[in-house]
Structure formats: structure tokens, C-alpha cells
Enzyme design. Structure first.
Site, PDB file in Angstrom:
ATOM      1  N   GLY A 143     -54.193 -88.244  45.197  1.00 54.79           N
ATOM      2  CA  GLY A 143     -54.396 -87.306  44.099  1.00 54.79           C
ATOM      3  C   GLY A 143     -53.096 -86.827  43.493  1.00 54.79           C
ATOM      4  O   GLY A 143     -52.150 -87.598  43.288  1.00 54.79           O
ATOM      5  N   CYS A 144     -53.024 -85.531  43.214  1.00 57.51           N
ATOM      6  CA  CYS A 144     -51.860 -84.945  42.545  1.00 57.51           C
ATOM      7  C   CYS A 144     -50.593 -85.064  43.376  1.00 57.51           C
ATOM      8  O   CYS A 144     -49.489 -85.005  42.838  1.00 57.51           O
ATOM      9  CB  CYS A 144     -52.134 -83.479  42.222  1.00 57.51           C
ATOM     10  SG  CYS A 144     -53.461 -83.226  41.021  1.00 57.51           S
ATOM     11  N   ALA A 145     -50.714 -85.219  44.682  1.00 58.84           N
ATOM     12  CA  ALA A 145     -49.546 -85.375  45.551  1.00 58.84           C
ATOM     13  C   ALA A 145     -49.020 -86.802  45.569  1.00 58.84           C
ATOM     14  O   ALA A 145     -47.955 -87.063  46.122  1.00 58.84           O
ATOM     15  CB  ALA A 145     -49.883 -84.933  46.972  1.00 58.84           C
ATOM     16  N   LEU A 343     -48.977 -80.913  45.486  1.00 59.91           N
ATOM     17  CA  LEU A 343     -50.112 -80.656  46.375  1.00 59.91           C
ATOM     18  C   LEU A 343     -51.231 -81.636  46.076  1.00 59.91           C
ATOM     19  O   LEU A 343     -51.435 -82.033  44.928  1.00 59.91           O
ATOM     20  CB  LEU A 343     -50.615 -79.224  46.175  1.00 59.91           C
ATOM     21  CG  LEU A 343     -49.596 -78.110  46.399  1.00 59.91           C
ATOM     22  CD1 LEU A 343     -50.163 -76.769  45.959  1.00 59.91           C
ATOM     23  CD2 LEU A 343     -49.185 -78.059  47.855  1.00 59.91           C
TER      24      LEU A 343
END
Length: 357
Positions: A143-145, A343
Site C-alpha cells: 500500500g502507501c508504505a 505508513l
């Protein structure tokens, strides 16, 4: 220490204003939410002004099969990843000379918004003249990480092989995961926040670097919060990917992320006051505000992250590379430290300590 030597981003075709997305969202969900106008305040409160999508806005009003959306993901991922790669390898602002395709030893491909086997980097290698011996490392599900995690894995590769140059490509089409019949608040929040984006970094080992001042990677750290799968991620159903997005993320930055960042920096005799450049994935306005509160930093430190959020929205893993690009274009003194933070699902954090030299 390996260094980031270049960055390139793709230009996606459809720029949409936040007010227009709000109008479309109201049409779609006004019968599902009795107080739709009050809920739609998230579009203004998030302070995003525009985003980029891979399809025109009206396309998302219709229901599309998961297979149709995934086919579009594959086609778009190959096309726009190639564009980002070419801009990265030929970046005249950051590079003394263009980097040739046969100099690249490995490609790390990062994504969480579509599926492909063969994976996308194999398809890219059929479009661009990379060596057939180029190593392929696809990474899915962070994901965003994912952008920060992919950079960390590239750093480790270049530590092992100091003559190497490698690419990290972050390709996300969040809009293709949109569910027009999902009346959950998570979907509504996601609709106000997420966007499409594609970016590419080139990382080089010590022996492959020139004498230019560049962000060198000092250290990295991954952190997993136990038993936190419900904070962020996908619920995978017959119609595709349904977003899971907890309202607790800003509070977790203060209670969980802060001590982990502090202990990471302490290993190198540093504190947040020693970090000149804060390169944060802008998960949303509340996330940026939580960074400021948790780390005691002012708006100037998060200015680049907020500008990217305002202009592009949250492009998942690709976003932090667009933020990093702002710093790489700036005049930064040798010896200054930077910290990259992102995160993602798990719930997890990726931390990268940088020093310009």
C-alpha cells in the site's frame, strides 16, 4: 552508502478538480447517505485541490467488472511505467549524463492496485531495451508504505552489489479500485482522497556514483504493529478491491509511530531536531497534522508533503517519490539529514534515514 541518483514521474491524462469529484460523488451516494452534504465536507476539509486519474471522471460512474478494471490496470501500468522510467533515466536536471538501460541490474516493481502474472516489470522489459538478464523483484501489497519499502530493498541490493544501478517503480491506479455501489464511510473517504500516480527512482551503489551531492541512504527500518490488519488494506470480494481505512491512523502516529521513529534515530545519535528534511508520505491532511504534533515540527517541514497532497491527492506508494522529487530539485547542503516516513497495511511503517553528500 548507496544513493538516489534520479527520479522520474509519468503524466497521467485526466486532471480533475476536487469540486467536480465531489459533485459526482453526491450523485452516486445521495440515496445511500441521509446526510450526504454533511459527509461531503471531507472533500473541502482535506484541502486537496486536484487529482489525476487514468480514465475520465464519467467512466467511474458506471459499474465495471473486476476483470475489466484489472485489464485496464495492466495496460496503464506498462504504458505509464515506461514513461516514468524514461524520464528517470534521462533526467537532465539530476543526471550528469543519461543512464542507459543496460546499466540497470534490477527492477523493483511496487504496486497494490492491480494484479498481473507475468508481473508488470516483465512486460516493461518487452517494451524497453533492458538486458534480458535484468533481475525482477515485484513487491505487492504494501500500500502507501510500498514506495519507501521498495527504496529500502533497493538500498540493500546496492549494499550487496556496490557497482549496481537499480530502478524502483511505484505504480498505482487507485481510481480503478473505486466501488460505485459501496456505501461504506471508508469508500467515501477513499473517494475524497486517493488518486493515480506513477514514479520511478534510480538507486546506485557506492562504486557507481559520480561526485554530485545526492541523498545517500544511511539506514532503513521496517516496523509492524501486531494484530492490526483492520487499520488499512483491502477487503477482496467478487467485484474487486474494497478499501479498509481506519479513522485511528492519525492517533496511531502519536502513540505508536513516534516512539519507533525516536528509537530508530537514537541508534545513529540523532533526534528529530537533527532532521532538516522531512520526506513524509502525505496520507491525508489529518495525517500531516499528526506528524507535526507527534514530532514537534512546524508547517515548513511538512510543506512539500502538503503541496503534493493538494496538487495530486494520495497516490498510494508513488506519492512519497513525488515528495522526494521536490527535495532532489532543491539546493541542499552536504551533511544535512532527511527522514522518509510512510505508513501502510499491516499496520506498518517504513523509515529511511538519508544524508546529502
Amino acid at each position: 552508502m548507496p544513493a538516489i541518483v534520479s527520479v522520474g514521474t509519468a503524466s497521467l491524462p485526466y486532471k480533475v478538480k476536487q469540486e467536480d469529484v465531489r459533485g459526482y460523488t453526491k450523485q452516486l451516494f445521495e440515496h445511500s447517505f441521509p446526510h450526504i452534504d454533511r459527509l461531503l465536507n471531507i472533500f473541502e476539509n482535506g484541502e486537496i485541490e486536484s487529482r489525476y486519474f487514468v480514465q475520465p471522471l464519467e467512466w467511474y460512474q458506471e459499474k465495471h467488472r473486476f476483470s475489466e478494471k484489472n485489464d485496464l490496470y495492466i495496460k496503464s501500468a506498462v504504458h505509464y511505467s515506461c514513461e516514468a522510467i524514461q524520464r528517470c533515466l534521462q533526467n537532465t536536471t539530476l543526471l550528469v549524463r543519461p543512464i542507459s538501460y543496460d546499466e540497470i541490474e534490477a527492477i523493483f516493481y511496487i504496486s497494490t492496485t492491480g494484479l498481473a502474472t507475468p508481473s508488470i516489470e516483465a512486460r516493461i522489459m518487452n517494451m524497453l531495451p533492458f538486458s534480458p538478464h535484468t533481475k525482477r523483484i515485484p513487491i505487492w501489497g504494501l500500500g502507501c508504505a510500498g514506495g519507501a519499502a521498495g527504496l529500502a530493498r533497493a538500498y540493500e541490493y546496492c549494499l550487496a552489489f556496490p557497482n549496481a544501478k537499480v530502478l524502483v517503480i511505484a505504480t498505482e491506479f487507485c481510481s480503478l479500485t473505486f466501488q460505485p455501489h459501496d456505501d461504506s464511510k471508508s469508500n467515501l473517504i477513499g473517494t475524497s482522497l486517493f488518486a493515480d500516480g506513477v514514479a520511478c527512482l534510480c538507486v546506485a551503489g557506492d562504486a557507481a556514483l559520480d561526485e554530485c551531492i545526492r541523498p545517500r541512504i544511511v539506514a532503513t527500518q521496517s516496523v509492524l504493529m501486531p494484530d492490526s490488519e483492520d487499520v488499512m488494506g483491502w477487503d477482496i470480494r467478487d467485484d474487486g478491491l474494497f478499501v479498509v481505512f481506519s479513522k485511528d491512523i492519525p492517533s496511531l502516529i502519536c502513540s505508536w509511530l513516534k516512539p519507533n521513529v525516536e528509537s530508530f534515530l537514537q541508534q545513529y545519535n540523532l533526534a528529530m531536531s537533527d532532521i532538516a528534511h522531512f520526506i513524509a508520505h502525505p496520507g491525508g491532511k489529518k495525517v500531516i497534522a499528526a506528524y507535526q504534533d507527534a514530532f514537534g515540527i512546524d508547517e515548513q517541514k511538512t510543506k512539500a508533503s502538503f503541496q503534493v497532497l493538494r496538487m495530486f491527492g494520495n497516490m498510494s506508494s508513488a506519492t512519497v517519490y513525488v515528495v522526494l522529487e521536490q527535495f532532489m530539485k532543491a539546493s541542499i547542503q552536504s551533511g544535512e539529514y532527511g527522514l522518509m516516513v510512510a505508513l501502510g497495511p499491516g499496520f506498518s511503517a517504513e523509515l529511511i534515514l538519508l544524508r546529502w553528500e
